[in-house]
Design an enzyme around this catalytic site. Structure first.
Site, PDB file in Angstrom:
ATOM      1  CD1 TRP A   1      -2.492  -2.075   1.548  1.00 15.53           C
ATOM      2  CD2 TRP A   1      -3.051  -0.924  -0.286  1.00 15.53           C
ATOM      3  NE1 TRP A   1      -3.551  -2.722   0.945  1.00 15.53           N
ATOM      4  CE2 TRP A   1      -3.917  -2.040  -0.174  1.00 15.53           C
ATOM      5  CE3 TRP A   1      -3.208  -0.063  -1.377  1.00 15.53           C
ATOM      6  CZ2 TRP A   1      -4.924  -2.305  -1.105  1.00 15.53           C
ATOM      7  CZ3 TRP A   1      -4.221  -0.330  -2.307  1.00 15.53           C
ATOM      8  CH2 TRP A   1      -5.056  -1.438  -2.161  1.00 15.53           C
TER       9      TRP A   1
ATOM     10  CG  ASP B   1      -3.536   4.325   3.665  1.00 15.63           C
ATOM     11  OD1 ASP B   1      -4.607   4.180   4.287  1.00 15.63           O
ATOM     12  OD2 ASP B   1      -3.272   3.713   2.606  1.00 15.63           O
TER      13      ASP B   1
ATOM     14  CE  LYS C   1      -9.381  -2.446   2.909  1.00 12.04           C
ATOM     15  NZ  LYS C   1      -8.305  -1.556   2.634  1.00 12.04           N
TER      16      LYS C   1
HETATM   17  C1  PLP Z   1      -7.714  -1.168   1.304  1.00 13.72           C
HETATM   18  C2  PLP Z   1      -6.582  -0.204   1.410  1.00 13.72           C
HETATM   19  C3  PLP Z   1      -6.374   0.775   0.436  1.00 13.72           C
HETATM   20  C4  PLP Z   1      -7.243   0.907  -0.785  1.00 13.72           C
HETATM   21  O1  PLP Z   1      -8.426   1.503  -0.429  1.00 13.72           O
HETATM   22  P1  PLP Z   1      -9.588   1.842  -1.475  1.00 13.72           P
HETATM   23  O2  PLP Z   1     -10.706   2.154  -0.560  1.00 13.72           O
HETATM   24  O3  PLP Z   1      -9.809   0.649  -2.325  1.00 13.72           O
HETATM   25  O4  PLP Z   1      -9.167   3.022  -2.242  1.00 13.72           O
HETATM   26  C5  PLP Z   1      -5.311   1.647   0.612  1.00 13.72           C
HETATM   27  N1  PLP Z   1      -4.520   1.567   1.686  1.00 13.72           N
HETATM   28  C6  PLP Z   1      -4.692   0.635   2.640  1.00 13.72           C
HETATM   29  C7  PLP Z   1      -3.774   0.593   3.808  1.00 13.72           C
HETATM   30  C8  PLP Z   1      -5.736  -0.282   2.529  1.00 13.72           C
HETATM   31  O5  PLP Z   1      -5.918  -1.206   3.478  1.00 13.72           O
END
Ligand code: PLP
Length: 360
Positions: free
Chosen positions: A102, A172, A196
Site C-alpha cells: 500500500w 494512510d 476495513k
Molecule cells: C484497502 C486499502 C487501500 C485501498 O483503499 P480503497 O478504498 O480501495 O481506495 C489503501 N490503503 C490501505 C492501507 C488499505 O488497506
C-alpha cells in the site's frame, strides 16, 4: 440464518448489532417514514445523522479542535492523489516510507505530483519489518512525510508514532483506524477508506489539521479540495449518505464497547491468540517481525503449501471464510478487525490445531 466468521480484508465484517439496527430502521428511520437512503442530505434527519457521526468520531479519537473531520469519497486510492494535490503547497517534494504494497501504491500515485523521496524502505527485508526511525533519510524541506500505519497485505503495523519534527506527518490508516487509541495531534493528516474497520465501502475519512487546508493546487477538483469540503461540512457534493449512517452506528457501537482503549485491549488479545498459535509450531509460519506484527491482518503460511487448498476448503466448511492470502504474497491471511469477536479467532485457532493434527 447462519452468520459465518468472515476474515475478509475488506470490505470486511461489521458488528452484528449494527446490521440488525440498520435492518430494523431500513424502511422507516425514527418515524421519518423513509429509509436513510431515500433522504435528502440537506434535510434535518440526515443532517442530524451526519452531525452525530462526526461528533462520535471526534470523541472516539479525541480529535483536537484545530482539526477538521471530512467525510469524502474515492477511498484511500483516491487520497493517494488528493493528498499531494492539497499538501504539496508549492514545495518540491515529499518524503514517503515504503513498508509494502500500500505504501508503494501511494508512492507511485504521488510521483505524478512532485519529487517523491523514498526516505526508507522495508524492501531489503522482504517487507517483514519497518525500517527503524534512525535509518530514515528525511528531507527537512519536504511538504510532508507519508506512512501507511498498517500494511493490510503484508501485515506490518507501526506500534509507535514516528517523530518527524516540523514536517507534517500523513498516514494512510485505512486498515487500523479506530482499532486502538491514536494521538491525532502527532499527525498533520490521517485518511482511510471505511470498508476495513468502520463501515460500508464508499466513505473515506479524512482528519486534517486546519493550517494544512489552504495549499491546494489550483487544478484540484473542488470535490477533492480539503478547504472547500471543510467549509461545506463535507457536503460540497452529495456525500455517501447511507455509508455515513452505518459508520455512525459503528461509532455508537464502539462507544458502547468502552471506546478505543477497550477495543485495543480486545484486539491485542485476539492477535496474541493467533500469533501464539502460529509460533507454537513449525507447521505454520508468521513471516512478520514480532515488533511490527499487525493486530488487524495476520498473514501466515503453511510449511507445505501443497496443503493450502485443503486448509482453505476445510476452513470454508467450518464457517471460517475468506482466509486466502492476497495474491501478491500467497498463503493465508486472517483479518481480525474490530467486528471480529474473540470467539471467531478461537474457532480459527481450534481449526488450525485440528488441521495440523490431521496433516502434520
Ligand atoms: C484497502 C486499502 C487501500 C485501498 O483503499 P480503497 O478504498 O480501495 O481506495 C489503501 N490503503 C490501505 C492501507 C488499505 O488497506
Amino acid at each position: 440464518m447462519t452468520r459465518v466468521y468472515n476474515f475478509s480484508a475488506g470490505p470486511a465484517a461489521l458488528p452484528e448489532p449494527v446490521l440488525r439496527q440498520a435492518a430494523e430502521e431500513m424502511l422507516d428511520w425514527h418515524g421519518a417514514g423513509m429509509s436513510v437512503m431515500e433522504m435528502s442530505h440537506r434535510g434535518p434527519e440526515f443532517m442530524s445523522i451526519h452531525a452525530q457521526a462526526q461528533a462520535d468520531l471526534r470523541e472516539l479519537l479525541g480529535v483536537p479542535s484545530n482539526y477538521r473531520t471530512l467525510f469524502m469519497q474515492g477511498g484511500a486510492i483516491a487520497e493517494n492523489a488528493i493528498v499531494p494535490m492539497n499538501l504539496m503547497r508549492g514545495r518540491a517534494g515529499a518524503d514517503y516510507i515504503d513498508t509494502g504494497a500500500w505504501s508503494q501504491r501511494s508512492i507511485a500515485e504521488a510521483r505524478k505530483f512532485g519529487r517523491i523521496n523514498v526516505a526508507a524502505s522495508g524492501a531489503d527485508g522482504g517487507y517483514t519489518s519497518i525500517p527503524p526511525r534512525a535509518h530514515w533519510r528525511l528531507d527537512p524541506q519536504a511538504a510532508y512525510v507519508h506512512i501507511c500505519s498498517n500494511e493490510t497485505i503484508g501485515g506490518v503495523q507501526y506500534h509507535w508514532t514516528p517523530e518527524v519534527g516540523e514536517v507534517p506527518l500523513v498516514a494512510d490508516v485505512s486498515s487500523d483506524i479506530l482499532s486502538r487509541p491514536l494521538d491525532v495531534s502527532r499527525f498533520g493528516l490521517l485518511y482511510g477508506g471505511a470498508q476495513k474497520n468502520i463501515g460500508p465501502a464508499g466513505l473515506t475519512i479524512v482528519i486534517v489539521r486546519e493550517d494544512l487546508l489552504d495549499g491546494a493546487h489550483p487544478l484540484t477538483p473542488d470535490a477533492f479540495n480539503y478547504r472547500l469540503q471543510a467549509e461545506a461540512d463535507s457536503m460540497l457534493n452529495t456525500p455517501p449518505t447511507y455509508a455515513i449512517y452505518v459508520a455512525g452506528l459503528v461509532f455508537q457501537w464502539l462507544k458502547a464497547q468502552g471506546g478505543l482503549t477497550a477495543m485495543a485491549e480486545r484486539n491485542r488479545s485476539k492477535a496474541a491468540l493467533l500469533y501464539d498459535c502460529l509460533d507454537a509450531t513449525a507447521f505454520y509460519r508468521a513471516p512478520v517481525a514480532r515488533e511490527c506484527r499487525s493486530w488487524m491482518n495476520v498473514p501466515f503460511k503453511l510449511h507445505d503449501e501443497r496443503l493450502d487448498a485443503a486448509f482453505l476448503q476445510g476452513a470454508e466448511a467450518a464457517g471460517l471464510k475468506q482466509l486466502k492470502g492476497h495474491r501478491m504474497v500467497g498463503g493465508m491471511r486472517a483479518s481480525i478487525y474490530n467486528a471480529m469477536p474473540i470467539e471467531g479467532v478461537r474457532a480459527l485457532v481450534a481449526y488450525m490445531k485440528d488441521f495440523e493434527r490431521r496433516h502434520g
